[in-house]
Design a protein around this motif. Structure first.
Motif, PDB file in Angstrom:
ATOM      1  N   LYS A  77       0.797  -1.197   0.257  1.00  0.00           N
ATOM      2  CA  LYS A  77      -0.302  -0.282  -0.645  1.00  0.00           C
ATOM      3  C   LYS A  77       0.929   1.312  -0.202  1.00  0.00           C
ATOM      4  CE  LYS A  77      -3.577   2.207   2.741  1.00  0.00           C
ATOM      5  NZ  LYS A  77      -4.353   2.101   4.285  1.00  0.00           N
ATOM      6  N   HIS A  78       0.397   2.184  -0.597  1.00  0.00           N
ATOM      7  CA  HIS A  78       1.573   3.259  -0.747  1.00  0.00           C
ATOM      8  C   HIS A  78       0.548   4.652  -0.765  1.00  0.00           C
ATOM      9  CE1 HIS A  78       5.443   4.471  -3.388  1.00  0.00           C
ATOM     10  NE2 HIS A  78       4.636   6.223  -2.349  1.00  0.00           N
ATOM     11  N   ILE A  79       1.020   5.497   0.866  1.00  0.00           N
ATOM     12  CA  ILE A  79       0.383   6.365   1.509  1.00  0.00           C
ATOM     13  C   ILE A  79       1.360   7.588   1.166  1.00  0.00           C
ATOM     14  CG2 ILE A  79      -0.310   7.569   3.570  1.00  0.00           C
ATOM     15  CD1 ILE A  79      -0.762   4.778   5.185  1.00  0.00           C
ATOM     16  N   TYR A  80       0.813   8.196   0.178  1.00  0.00           N
ATOM     17  CA  TYR A  80       1.247  10.224   0.118  1.00  0.00           C
ATOM     18  C   TYR A  80       0.562  10.638   1.315  1.00  0.00           C
ATOM     19  CZ  TYR A  80       2.513   7.361  -4.582  1.00  0.00           C
ATOM     20  OH  TYR A  80       2.828   6.896  -5.173  1.00  0.00           O
ATOM     21  N   VAL A  81       2.004  11.709   1.783  1.00  0.00           N
ATOM     22  CA  VAL A  81       1.463  12.659   2.302  1.00  0.00           C
ATOM     23  C   VAL A  81       2.156  13.631   1.661  1.00  0.00           C
ATOM     24  CG1 VAL A  81       1.996  11.283   5.138  1.00  0.00           C
ATOM     25  CG2 VAL A  81       4.356  12.950   3.622  1.00  0.00           C
ATOM     26  N   GLU A  82       1.023  15.111   2.489  1.00  0.00           N
ATOM     27  CA  GLU A  82       1.652  16.053   1.475  1.00  0.00           C
ATOM     28  C   GLU A  82       3.329  16.506   2.323  1.00  0.00           C
ATOM     29  OE1 GLU A  82      -0.682  18.355   0.125  1.00  0.00           O
ATOM     30  OE2 GLU A  82      -2.330  16.764   0.176  1.00  0.00           O
ATOM     31  N   LYS A  83       3.198  17.915   1.382  1.00  0.00           N
ATOM     32  CA  LYS A  83       4.579  18.253   1.192  1.00  0.00           C
ATOM     33  C   LYS A  83       4.659  19.321   2.810  1.00  0.00           C
ATOM     34  CE  LYS A  83       4.265  20.091  -3.500  1.00  0.00           C
ATOM     35  NZ  LYS A  83       4.366  21.451  -3.818  1.00  0.00           N
ATOM     36  N   GLY A  84       5.808  19.345   3.195  1.00  0.00           N
ATOM     37  CA  GLY A  84       7.060  19.627   3.946  1.00  0.00           C
ATOM     38  C   GLY A  84       7.785  19.329   5.201  1.00  0.00           C
ATOM     39  N   ASN A  85       8.163  19.572   5.975  1.00  0.00           N
ATOM     40  CA  ASN A  85       9.688  18.460   6.530  1.00  0.00           C
ATOM     41  C   ASN A  85       8.854  17.916   7.953  1.00  0.00           C
ATOM     42  OD1 ASN A  85      10.920  20.586   5.026  1.00  0.00           O
ATOM     43  ND2 ASN A  85      11.628  21.504   7.168  1.00  0.00           N
ATOM     44  N   ASP A  86       9.122  16.102   7.442  1.00  0.00           N
ATOM     45  CA  ASP A  86       8.786  15.473   8.541  1.00  0.00           C
ATOM     46  C   ASP A  86       7.328  15.048   8.521  1.00  0.00           C
ATOM     47  OD1 ASP A  86      11.200  15.647   9.868  1.00  0.00           O
ATOM     48  OD2 ASP A  86      10.675  17.263  11.089  1.00  0.00           O
ATOM     49  N   ALA A  87       6.719  15.259   7.003  1.00  0.00           N
ATOM     50  CA  ALA A  87       5.210  14.834   7.495  1.00  0.00           C
ATOM     51  C   ALA A  87       5.167  13.708   7.528  1.00  0.00           C
ATOM     52  CB  ALA A  87       4.347  15.875   6.299  1.00  0.00           C
ATOM     53  N   ALA A  88       6.297  12.445   6.523  1.00  0.00           N
ATOM     54  CA  ALA A  88       6.442  11.347   5.709  1.00  0.00           C
ATOM     55  C   ALA A  88       6.508  10.831   7.816  1.00  0.00           C
ATOM     56  CB  ALA A  88       7.163  10.811   5.153  1.00  0.00           C
ATOM     57  N   VAL A  92       5.131   7.636  12.255  1.00  0.00           N
ATOM     58  CA  VAL A  92       5.244   7.487  13.283  1.00  0.00           C
ATOM     59  C   VAL A  92       3.413   7.166  14.221  1.00  0.00           C
ATOM     60  CG1 VAL A  92       5.304   8.684  16.432  1.00  0.00           C
ATOM     61  CG2 VAL A  92       7.069   8.884  14.426  1.00  0.00           C
ATOM     62  N   ALA A  93       2.792   7.689  13.503  1.00  0.00           N
ATOM     63  CA  ALA A  93       1.298   7.467  13.467  1.00  0.00           C
ATOM     64  C   ALA A  93       0.628   6.186  13.620  1.00  0.00           C
ATOM     65  CB  ALA A  93       0.588   8.405  13.188  1.00  0.00           C
ATOM     66  N   LEU A  94       1.425   5.447  12.381  1.00  0.00           N
ATOM     67  CA  LEU A  94       1.273   4.177  11.759  1.00  0.00           C
ATOM     68  C   LEU A  94       1.362   2.600  12.593  1.00  0.00           C
ATOM     69  CD1 LEU A  94       1.461   4.597   7.968  1.00  0.00           C
ATOM     70  CD2 LEU A  94      -0.575   4.681   9.192  1.00  0.00           C
ATOM     71  N   VAL A  95       2.601   3.660  12.897  1.00  0.00           N
ATOM     72  CA  VAL A  95       3.476   2.193  13.722  1.00  0.00           C
ATOM     73  C   VAL A  95       3.125   1.694  15.566  1.00  0.00           C
ATOM     74  CG1 VAL A  95       5.572   2.704  12.507  1.00  0.00           C
ATOM     75  CG2 VAL A  95       4.901   3.026  14.817  1.00  0.00           C
ATOM     76  N   LYS A  96       2.696  -0.059  15.421  1.00  0.00           N
ATOM     77  CA  LYS A  96       2.828  -0.843  16.088  1.00  0.00           C
ATOM     78  C   LYS A  96       3.839  -1.593  16.359  1.00  0.00           C
ATOM     79  CE  LYS A  96      -1.967  -1.173  14.834  1.00  0.00           C
ATOM     80  NZ  LYS A  96      -2.286  -0.526  13.894  1.00  0.00           N
ATOM     81  N   PRO A  97       3.891  -2.232  17.708  1.00  0.00           N
ATOM     82  CA  PRO A  97       4.612  -2.664  18.358  1.00  0.00           C
ATOM     83  C   PRO A  97       4.686  -3.964  17.541  1.00  0.00           C
ATOM     84  CG  PRO A  97       3.579  -1.897  20.467  1.00  0.00           C
ATOM     85  CD  PRO A  97       2.813  -1.542  18.576  1.00  0.00           C
ATOM     86  N   GLY A  98       6.048  -4.355  17.694  1.00  0.00           N
ATOM     87  CA  GLY A  98       6.292  -5.328  16.691  1.00  0.00           C
ATOM     88  C   GLY A  98       6.615  -5.043  14.785  1.00  0.00           C
ATOM     89  N   ASP A  99       5.989  -3.660  14.338  1.00  0.00           N
ATOM     90  CA  ASP A  99       5.746  -3.514  12.993  1.00  0.00           C
ATOM     91  C   ASP A  99       7.968  -3.101  12.478  1.00  0.00           C
ATOM     92  OD1 ASP A  99       4.141  -4.174  12.774  1.00  0.00           O
ATOM     93  OD2 ASP A  99       3.348  -1.444  13.066  1.00  0.00           O
ATOM     94  N   ILE A 100       8.237  -3.495  11.485  1.00  0.00           N
ATOM     95  CA  ILE A 100       9.526  -3.074  10.896  1.00  0.00           C
ATOM     96  C   ILE A 100       9.533  -1.143  10.253  1.00  0.00           C
ATOM     97  CG2 ILE A 100      11.595  -3.577   9.236  1.00  0.00           C
ATOM     98  CD1 ILE A 100      10.612  -6.654   9.652  1.00  0.00           C
ATOM     99  N   VAL A 101      10.480  -0.930  10.451  1.00  0.00           N
ATOM    100  CA  VAL A 101       9.993   0.428  10.056  1.00  0.00           C
ATOM    101  C   VAL A 101      11.539   0.250   8.817  1.00  0.00           C
ATOM    102  CG1 VAL A 101      10.273   3.074   9.939  1.00  0.00           C
ATOM    103  CG2 VAL A 101       9.010   1.482  11.369  1.00  0.00           C
TER     104      VAL A 101
END
Length: 147
Positions: A46-57, A62-71
Motif C-alpha cells: 500500500k502506498h500512502i502519500y502525505v502532503e509536502k513539508g518537513n517531516d510530514a512522512a 509514527v502514527a501508523l506503527v505498532k509494536p513489532g512492526d519493522i520500519v
C-alpha cells in the motif's frame, strides 16, 4: 506485523517488496506527494502519500506503527522517535537502530549540521554498495516473522 518504509529516497524498496511478498507480509510505503508514482505495486503493498513539508512522512509513520512492526528509514531522528514504540528500525545499509547507538548517531548528525552551518564542507553518505544491499537483505530477513 507490517513493514513500513520511509520511501522517498529508499534504495532497497525492491528488496523489501520481493522478500515480503514471499512471506505474505504487508508493506506500507510512505512518501511525500512530491514523489507520486503511477507504478502499480503488488497487492501486499500500500502506498500512502502525505502532503509536502518537513517531516510530514515521519509524522505519518509514527502514527501508523505498532509494536513489532519493522520500519526502514535512513532518518536518525525518525528512528529515535520509533525506538520507544518497540518497533524494529533498520537502516538501508544493513544495521539496526538501537537504544545503544541512537544517541551517537544523533550527535554525529548534529555536529555535521553545525559544521555545515558554519561554512565547513562535510562529506555526504557513501554510495550504497552491493555489500550494503546484501547486509540489508540478511538483516531484514532475520527480522521478518511470517504471519
Amino acid at each position: 506485523m507490517n513493514v513500513i518504509v520511509d520511501a522517498d529516497a529508499c534504495p532497497v524498496k525492491d528488496i523489501i517488496i520481493e522478500e515480503t511478498e514471499k512471506k505474505s507480509i504487508s508493506v506500507i510505503l510512505v512518501s511525500s506527494i512530491d514523489h507520486y508514482s503511477m507504478t502499480i505495486e503488488p497487492s501486499h503493498v500500500k502506498h500512502i502519500y502525505v502532503e509536502k513539508g518537513n517531516d510530514a512522512a515521519d509524522f505519518k509513520i509514527v502514527a501508523l506503527v505498532k509494536p513489532g512492526d519493522i520500519v526502514v528509514t535512513q532518518d536518525y531522528g525518525l528512528a529515535s522517535l520509533l525506538l520507544p514504540k518497540k518497533v524494529i528500525v533498520i537502516h538501508h545499509k544493513g544495521f539496526l537502530y538501537t537504544d545503544e547507538n541512537i544517541q551517537g548517531l544523533l550527535q554525529t548528525r548534529h555536529f555535521s549540521a553545525l559544521a555545515r552551518n558554519s561554512g565547513q564542507r562535510t562529506k555526504g553518505p557513501k554510495p550504497l554498495t552491493k555489500e550494503d544491499k546484501k547486509k540489508f537483505r540478511q538483516l531484514f530477513l532475520s527480522k521478518l516473522v511470517t504471519p
